[in-house]
Design a protein around this motif. Structure first.
Motif, short mmCIF file in Angstrom:
data_model
loop_
_atom_site.label_atom_id
_atom_site.label_comp_id
_atom_site.label_asym_id
_atom_site.label_seq_id
_atom_site.Cartn_x
_atom_site.Cartn_y
_atom_site.Cartn_z
N LYS A 37 -39.70 30.47 1.47
CA LYS A 37 -39.90 29.04 1.73
C LYS A 37 -38.88 28.54 2.75
CE LYS A 37 -40.64 24.78 -0.76
NZ LYS A 37 -40.32 24.02 -1.96
N GLN A 59 -44.72 33.16 4.77
CA GLN A 59 -45.53 33.34 3.57
C GLN A 59 -45.22 34.67 2.89
OE1 GLN A 59 -49.16 31.47 2.92
NE2 GLN A 59 -49.54 31.09 5.08
N LYS A 113 -53.48 29.51 7.62
CA LYS A 113 -53.81 28.96 6.30
C LYS A 113 -52.76 29.34 5.28
CE LYS A 113 -58.84 29.00 6.44
NZ LYS A 113 -59.93 29.91 6.14
N GLN A 114 -52.61 28.51 4.26
CA GLN A 114 -51.79 28.85 3.11
C GLN A 114 -52.52 29.95 2.33
OE1 GLN A 114 -49.07 26.90 3.14
NE2 GLN A 114 -48.12 28.15 1.54
N ASP A 151 -53.03 30.82 -3.94
CA ASP A 151 -51.89 30.90 -4.86
C ASP A 151 -51.87 32.22 -5.67
OD1 ASP A 151 -49.72 29.35 -6.42
OD2 ASP A 151 -51.08 30.03 -8.00
N THR A 161 -49.95 35.23 -4.21
CA THR A 161 -48.62 34.94 -3.65
C THR A 161 -47.50 35.27 -4.64
OG1 THR A 161 -48.56 32.72 -4.55
CG2 THR A 161 -49.57 32.97 -2.36
#
Ligand code: NAD
Length: 392
Positions: free
Chosen positions: A176, A181, A357-358, A361, A364
């Motif tokens: 972060k 990522q 893009k993220q 979840d 990750t």
């Protein structure tokens, strides 16, 4: 529910992109025949034709550097990277000069993209490398993920993310802070049979899930390997393959367990397993009422994910290895395309990175932290003999 309902719904999802839309997960594109293997048995199989997945940066491939050139890098990741659309093998990090020479020749890797553990940090200056993939023994994941983030690279880290939750949190924080990522090696989240059972469970296609049997184990070989050393592996089969059984129960319900009970089986080879468990069992209770029972073992083979629901059942067996996975339901067989898990995973992650893009979840570090928290709770439950309450 009629068989036809089940099949027409799958066809609908396939038309949307082989089920990818249901989970926002891109399928890797393969226009050719691929080869893949089971994680531990080395079974080869032929596959498949899948539709291509377009990237917003057509033709651009992210450069991946593999850290640790052991079995998984050599036998699975490097061959898979010869088939990927959105990434390529750009660099290596190894402490063994002979491996460096061999890999440079075999994969045409330039000398300036080869690092060892001492000069690792210099990777920060290498524009050819976009993603660092940490494929080291479990106890080394945290250190190298944090270094990779500090070098300004996106990171993929193998499972289990780390040994302790606080290491996972430090890894998440480092990525972060670097604005990079972090993906975990959850290859099955990009695998069509797995995504189908996620859908069947989470959408309650056979009614509410009542009971899950989710087990993964194999007979381990070399008694000197790091997987049998608690300091490097964090534990035995639970850390290595039991994590797949945890994942199975979690992705079928789409819920987090609220309690865990666990038991160690007696050791049949106390010398080989002096440091880690040989076989163990655990049970989760989920908030929606489902219960699960799981086994993991380094003494015996088992690979099964089964869900009994209000109006039927579904299962994958084999469920967690490199495939081909096979699935059945109380209404008939599950038919899905067979893919190379590693290529699908790396392409899925890299396509999202290329598109800015993220990452979803559930692939990750957040997901890795959830699993590692559960791994430690299972050990605590087995050690204390008490049911552990997991409610926040
Ligand atoms: P391996 O033993 O075959 O390779 C480990 C590598 O780490 C070797 O190249 C070794 O030289 C290197 N290494 C560097 N420092 C080391 C040290 N101090 N001690 C021991 N080795 C050291 O292991 P592997 O099977 O490639 O597993 C590596 C990671 O990948 C593990 O975290 C494992 O859980 C994970 N893995 C994931 C899958 C999957 O399907 N997602 C499959 C296999 C392994």
């Amino acid at each position: 529910m009629k068989n036809q309902d089940y099949n027409s719904r799958r066809t609908f999802l396939r038309n949307l992109g082989a089920g990818a839309s249901a989970l926002s997960l891109p399928l890797a594109g393969f226009g050719e025949t691929l080869t893949y293997q089971h994680e531990h048995s080395g079974i080869h199989s032929l596959v498949t034709n899948l539709d291509s997945v377009r990237s917003s940066q057509p033709g651009r491939k992210l450069g991946i550097a593999l850290v640790g050139l052991g079995g998984y890098s050599k036998n699975q990741l490097a061959p898979a990277l010869q088939q990927t659309q959105h990434c390529r093998l750009a660099g290596i990090v190894t402490g063994t000069p002979a491996k460096a020479t061999e890999w440079m020749q075999k994969y045409n890797i330039p000398k300036e993209n080869v690092y060892d553990y001492k000069n690792f940090d210099r990777i920060a200056d290498n524009k050819d490398i976009d993603v660092i993939y940490v494929v080291l023994p479990n106890s080394m994941h945290a250190e190298y993920v944090i270094k990779a983030a500090q070098a300004g690279k996106h990171v993929i880290c193998e499972k289990p993310m780390a040994i302790y939750p606080k290491e996972c949190q430090a890894m998440i924080d480092a990525c972060k802070k670097a604005n990079k990522q972090l993906a975990i090696g959850y290859r099955l989240h990009y695998e069509p049979f797995t995504r189908e059972v996620m859908r069947l469970g989470q959408e309650k296609v056979f009614g509410a899930v009542k009971f899950i049997e989710s087990s993964d184990g194999f007979r381990s070989g070399d008694p000197t390997q790091w997987r049998l050393k608690k300091s490097m592996a964090g534990g035995g089969p639970l850390m290595d393959v039991g994590i797949y059984a945890i994942q199975g129960a979690r992705y079928i319900t789409g819920e987090e367990p609220i309690s865990v009970s666990a038991q160690f089986a007696p050791k049949t080879d106390p010398v080989k397993f002096k440091d880690v468990e040989e076989t163990m069992f655990w049970q989760f209770e989920f908030p929606g009422g489902a219960v699960s029972n799981s086994t993991t073992s380094y003494a015996a083979g088992v690979e099964r994910l089964y869900a009994s629901c209000e109006k039927g059942w579904f299962e994958l067996s084999p469920a967690f290895g490199y495939g081909p996975l096979k699935g059945r339901t109380s209404k008939g067989p599950i038919e899905m395309p067979i893919v190379n898990h590693q290529a699908a995973h790396m392409d899925g992650v890299c396509k999202d990175l290329l598109d800015g893009k993220q990452l979803p979840d559930h692939v990750t570090g957040a997901e890795g932290l959830r699993d590692v928290t559960l791994l430690q709770a299972i050990y605590r439950a087995a050690e204390t003999g008490r049911k552990i309450n997991l409610k926040a």
